[in-house]
Design a protein around this motif. Structure first.
Motif, PDB file in Angstrom:
ATOM      1  N   UNK A 396      42.691  35.428  40.080  1.00 11.12           N
ATOM      2  CA  UNK A 396      42.026  36.036  41.227  1.00 11.12           C
ATOM      3  C   UNK A 396      40.769  36.798  40.796  1.00 11.12           C
ATOM      4  N   UNK A 397      40.883  37.508  39.679  1.00 13.62           N
ATOM      5  CA  UNK A 397      39.736  38.277  39.184  1.00 13.62           C
ATOM      6  C   UNK A 397      38.587  37.356  38.799  1.00 13.62           C
ATOM      7  N   UNK A 398      38.913  36.234  38.148  1.00 17.48           N
ATOM      8  CA  UNK A 398      37.870  35.285  37.753  1.00 17.48           C
ATOM      9  C   UNK A 398      37.208  34.669  38.978  1.00 17.48           C
ATOM     10  N   UNK A 399      38.012  34.360  40.001  1.00 16.68           N
ATOM     11  CA  UNK A 399      37.446  33.799  41.235  1.00 16.68           C
ATOM     12  C   UNK A 399      36.534  34.823  41.918  1.00 16.68           C
ATOM     13  N   UNK A 403      32.377  34.552  42.604  1.00 17.89           N
ATOM     14  CA  UNK A 403      31.802  34.652  43.947  1.00 17.89           C
ATOM     15  C   UNK A 403      30.821  35.814  44.089  1.00 17.89           C
ATOM     16  N   UNK A 404      31.005  36.888  43.310  1.00 16.30           N
ATOM     17  CA  UNK A 404      30.224  38.114  43.509  1.00 16.30           C
ATOM     18  C   UNK A 404      29.342  38.481  42.320  1.00 16.30           C
ATOM     19  N   UNK A 405      29.105  37.559  41.396  1.00 10.74           N
ATOM     20  CA  UNK A 405      28.399  37.896  40.150  1.00 10.74           C
ATOM     21  C   UNK A 405      26.967  38.391  40.378  1.00 10.74           C
ATOM     22  N   UNK A 406      26.376  38.056  41.530  1.00 14.33           N
ATOM     23  CA  UNK A 406      24.969  38.366  41.754  1.00 14.33           C
ATOM     24  C   UNK A 406      24.737  39.774  42.306  1.00 14.33           C
ATOM     25  N   UNK A 415      39.515  44.477  39.760  1.00 10.72           N
ATOM     26  CA  UNK A 415      40.920  44.886  39.787  1.00 10.72           C
ATOM     27  C   UNK A 415      41.411  45.040  41.228  1.00 10.72           C
ATOM     28  N   UNK A 416      40.577  45.633  42.091  1.00  8.04           N
ATOM     29  CA  UNK A 416      40.951  45.761  43.500  1.00  8.04           C
ATOM     30  C   UNK A 416      41.149  44.383  44.130  1.00  8.04           C
ATOM     31  N   UNK A 417      40.261  43.437  43.796  1.00  5.93           N
ATOM     32  CA  UNK A 417      40.380  42.090  44.352  1.00  5.93           C
ATOM     33  C   UNK A 417      41.656  41.403  43.884  1.00  5.93           C
ATOM     34  N   UNK A 418      42.121  41.762  42.672  1.00  4.55           N
ATOM     35  CA  UNK A 418      43.328  41.142  42.115  1.00  4.55           C
ATOM     36  C   UNK A 418      44.581  41.977  42.387  1.00  4.55           C
ATOM     37  N   UNK A 419      44.405  43.120  43.041  1.00 11.05           N
ATOM     38  CA  UNK A 419      45.523  44.019  43.402  1.00 11.05           C
ATOM     39  C   UNK A 419      46.279  44.524  42.180  1.00 11.05           C
ATOM     40  N   UNK A 420      45.536  44.872  41.128  1.00  8.87           N
ATOM     41  CA  UNK A 420      46.130  45.457  39.919  1.00  8.87           C
ATOM     42  C   UNK A 420      45.247  46.624  39.477  1.00  8.87           C
ATOM     43  N   UNK A 421      45.715  47.361  38.510  1.00 12.33           N
ATOM     44  CA  UNK A 421      44.930  48.482  38.000  1.00 12.33           C
ATOM     45  C   UNK A 421      43.859  47.975  37.040  1.00 12.33           C
ATOM     46  N   UNK A 422      42.745  48.699  36.894  1.00 15.28           N
ATOM     47  CA  UNK A 422      41.698  48.296  35.946  1.00 15.28           C
ATOM     48  C   UNK A 422      42.218  48.166  34.510  1.00 15.28           C
ATOM     49  N   UNK A 423      43.085  49.076  34.103  1.00 16.02           N
ATOM     50  CA  UNK A 423      43.614  49.027  32.739  1.00 16.02           C
ATOM     51  C   UNK A 423      44.423  47.746  32.499  1.00 16.02           C
ATOM     52  N   UNK A 424      45.259  47.384  33.503  1.00 13.59           N
ATOM     53  CA  UNK A 424      46.071  46.173  33.361  1.00 13.59           C
ATOM     54  C   UNK A 424      45.182  44.930  33.335  1.00 13.59           C
ATOM     55  N   UNK A 425      44.159  44.888  34.203  1.00 14.64           N
ATOM     56  CA  UNK A 425      43.253  43.727  34.225  1.00 14.64           C
ATOM     57  C   UNK A 425      42.479  43.624  32.916  1.00 14.64           C
ATOM     58  N   UNK A 439      31.907  41.024  29.185  1.00 13.37           N
ATOM     59  CA  UNK A 439      31.448  39.813  28.494  1.00 13.37           C
ATOM     60  C   UNK A 439      31.570  38.587  29.391  1.00 13.37           C
ATOM     61  N   UNK A 440      32.666  38.486  30.129  1.00 10.48           N
ATOM     62  CA  UNK A 440      32.849  37.346  31.035  1.00 10.48           C
ATOM     63  C   UNK A 440      31.786  37.358  32.138  1.00 10.48           C
ATOM     64  N   UNK A 441      31.536  38.517  32.701  1.00 14.60           N
ATOM     65  CA  UNK A 441      30.528  38.633  33.754  1.00 14.60           C
ATOM     66  C   UNK A 441      29.139  38.290  33.211  1.00 14.60           C
ATOM     67  N   UNK A 442      28.840  38.789  32.012  1.00 14.67           N
ATOM     68  CA  UNK A 442      27.532  38.524  31.409  1.00 14.67           C
ATOM     69  C   UNK A 442      27.341  37.042  31.140  1.00 14.67           C
ATOM     70  N   UNK A 443      28.353  36.386  30.574  1.00 14.75           N
ATOM     71  CA  UNK A 443      28.236  34.954  30.278  1.00 14.75           C
ATOM     72  C   UNK A 443      28.016  34.143  31.547  1.00 14.75           C
ATOM     73  N   UNK A 444      28.749  34.504  32.605  1.00 13.99           N
ATOM     74  CA  UNK A 444      28.588  33.785  33.865  1.00 13.99           C
ATOM     75  C   UNK A 444      27.178  33.975  34.422  1.00 13.99           C
ATOM     76  N   UNK A 445      26.673  35.189  34.390  1.00 10.67           N
ATOM     77  CA  UNK A 445      25.333  35.458  34.901  1.00 10.67           C
ATOM     78  C   UNK A 445      24.274  34.693  34.113  1.00 10.67           C
TER      79      UNK A 445
END
Length: 494
Positions: A396-399, A403-406, A415-425, A439-445
């Motif tokens: 869910x977080x990757x999706x 969708x919102x990388x821009x 984390x909110x989108x995946x319904x988990x805590x930031x630490x757990x994500x 790093x994942x966000x940067x690579x996608x951008x």
């Protein structure tokens, strides 16, 4: 009063330059306008203007072709190129034509007036002493940086007589009638990128250096050994460069002074070839990196197109046997990534015998048939593993990131989108992707930025904004760090 010819196929540019000339106090007047190379040549012979602004991209005969026809016939004229972009092949073609400088459009009033002021000085020096030297070369009439610049950026590219060479030899304080030319390039945004190179080489050789466009031109006077010169230049480039900076050098043969033009042309040609090869190797590394990042995550059609683009580039660059060996190495990496062997070492045998299968292929046609099905197997393996091991919150977080990388994103948003805590994500990113949210966000951008650059039509600032960066300078630094080259270099395809 110096006369000016403006050559451009765009009427707004002609009007803009003419307007700036009318209001400038620097002693220039508009002699005429030309909308293509043929009109420019006709005007040159009829009016012999002092200064010419020449656009490069024009229908029919372009600006550089026009200059090649006329530059030797009008030695007193100063030529200034204008273009909408900077490219290495521009430097390659412009250097032998004696171009004074070039402007990147759109040209501001400040830059235009500064260029006119520089041209005025050059024209006055030409007027005072055609073929001689001027006071700006040094107060004592000997040596001087501007003498080196004039010699290497203009006169070395022309055929010269023994008498002309002897004047230059005396002016540059050279005690030999022979030497060789080296041309180097460094992909860096730093204006002083050649200073360290000059410093290192000066410790071993007597050199004369001048910058020209985005290149550095070196003259090694004397009976220098080519292998020693090449070794020293390459070692110096390696010392001042880094893995994400492309550098290259071309070397001319040892020549008598009047024949140095041939050495310069040899160096320029070799530099161009090495520049292209450097770009090929860097491009190959970038494509492999992107394939590995997207395997098991990207759309199957996107992955197939990326893989096909890569292998076609490899087989068009290298001999078949070499390309085949490079594909064996690639599939070994991809198989490890797809199976998770790189993260979870195992003594199990590989899923497929890619090395043996690829080694048995004897033509590009056979490779194309084999590669299509083999890569499909590999992609399927990677997707099955990703689906089996990736927790739903991470998917869910990757999706959400896709969708919102821009727009500005934080780990807490995903984390909110995946319904988990930031630490757990954050832990899920580390455990399952061996990466971080940032790093994942940067690579996608950056991947999206690569697509936009290849598509053309947008400025670097516009691309930065479209992939979530409000600061274009920060975007450029990040792009260079991830991709290995600046956005402008990537845009030029070098």
């Amino acid at each position: 009063m110096h006369t000016v010819l403006i050559v451009d196929d765009e009427e707004p540019v002609l009007d803009s330059y003419a307007f700036l000339l009318e209001g400038c106090p620097s002693g220039f007047s508009l002699a005429g306008k030309a909308r293509n190379g043929y009109e420019a040549i006709k005007f040159m012979y009829e009016h012999k203007p002092d200064l010419v602004f020449m656009d490069i991209q024009m229908p029919g005969m372009d600006g550089l072709d026009t200059l090649s026809e006329i530059h030797g016939k009008f030695p007193d004229t100063v030529f200034i190129l204008s273009t909408a972009y900077e490219r290495f092949d521009l430097a390659r073609r412009a250097i032998p034509l004696g171009v004074h400088s070039y402007l990147v459009k759109p040209v501001t009033k400040k830059v235009f007036l500064e260029t006119l002021a520089e041209a005025a000085l050059v024209l006055e020096r030409k007027k005072r002493s055609r073929g001689g030297f001027d006071d700006a070369d040094g107060a004592d009439g000997r040596g001087g940086r501007s003498a080196a610049v004039r010699f290497l950026s203009r006169d070395v590219w022309r055929s010269s007589t023994r008498e002309e060479w002897e004047i230059w030899r005396d002016r540059l304080l050279i005690d030999s009638n022979r030497g060789r030319i080296c041309i180097a390039g460094i992909d860096s945004d730093k204006k002083d990128r050649f200073e360290k190179l000059v410093e290192l080489l000066s410790k071993k050789f007597r050199i004369v250096f001048a910058p020209y466009l985005d290149l550095g031109i070196f003259f090694f006077p004397g009976e220098t050994d080519q292998s020693l010169v090449e070794s020293a230049v390459n070692a110096a480039l390696a010392e001042i460069s880094s893995p994400d900076v492309v550098s290259f050098a071309g070397f001319g043969s040892l020549r008598d002074g009047p024949e140095l033009r041939e050495s310069a042309l040899e160096a320029l040609q070799e530099a161009r070839e090495k520049r292209i090869r450097s770009g090929d190797l860097l491009g190959e590394r970038l494509r492999v990196s992107r394939l590995r990042r997207r395997l098991g995550l990207g759309d199957s059609n996107e992955l197939r197109e990326l893989f096909e683009t890569h292998w076609k580039a490899v087989f068009s660059t290298w001999p078949f046997e070499t390309a085949r060996a490079r594909m064996i190495a690639l599939f070994a990496l991809l198989e490890d990534d797809a199976s998770g062997r790189c993260l979870e070492p195992s003594e199990d045998s590989p899923c497929f015998d890619y090395a043996g299968e690829i080694a048995s292929l004897s033509s590009v046609d056979e490779w194309a048939v084999w590669a299509s099905s083999a890569f499909a197997r590999l992609s399927s393996l990677a997707q099955r593993r990703r689906s089996a091991v990736m927790p739903i919150p991470l998917i869910k977080a990757m999706a959400y990131i896709e969708a919102e990388f821009d727009r500005p994103l934080q780990l807490s948003d995903a984390a909110d989108a995946a319904s988990v805590s930031p630490a757990y994500l954050s832990r899920l990113f580390s455990e399952h992707l061996n990466s971080t949210f940032v790093d994942c966000l940067t690579r996608l951008r950056i991947e999206r930025a690569e697509d936009l650059i290849r598509g053309g039509g947008l400025s670097i600032k516009e691309i930065a904004a479209r992939v979530g960066y409000q600061d274009a300078n920060y975007f450029s630094k990040t792009f260079r760090k991830v991709v290995g080259m600046s956005p402008s270099m990537y845009e030029r395809g070098e």
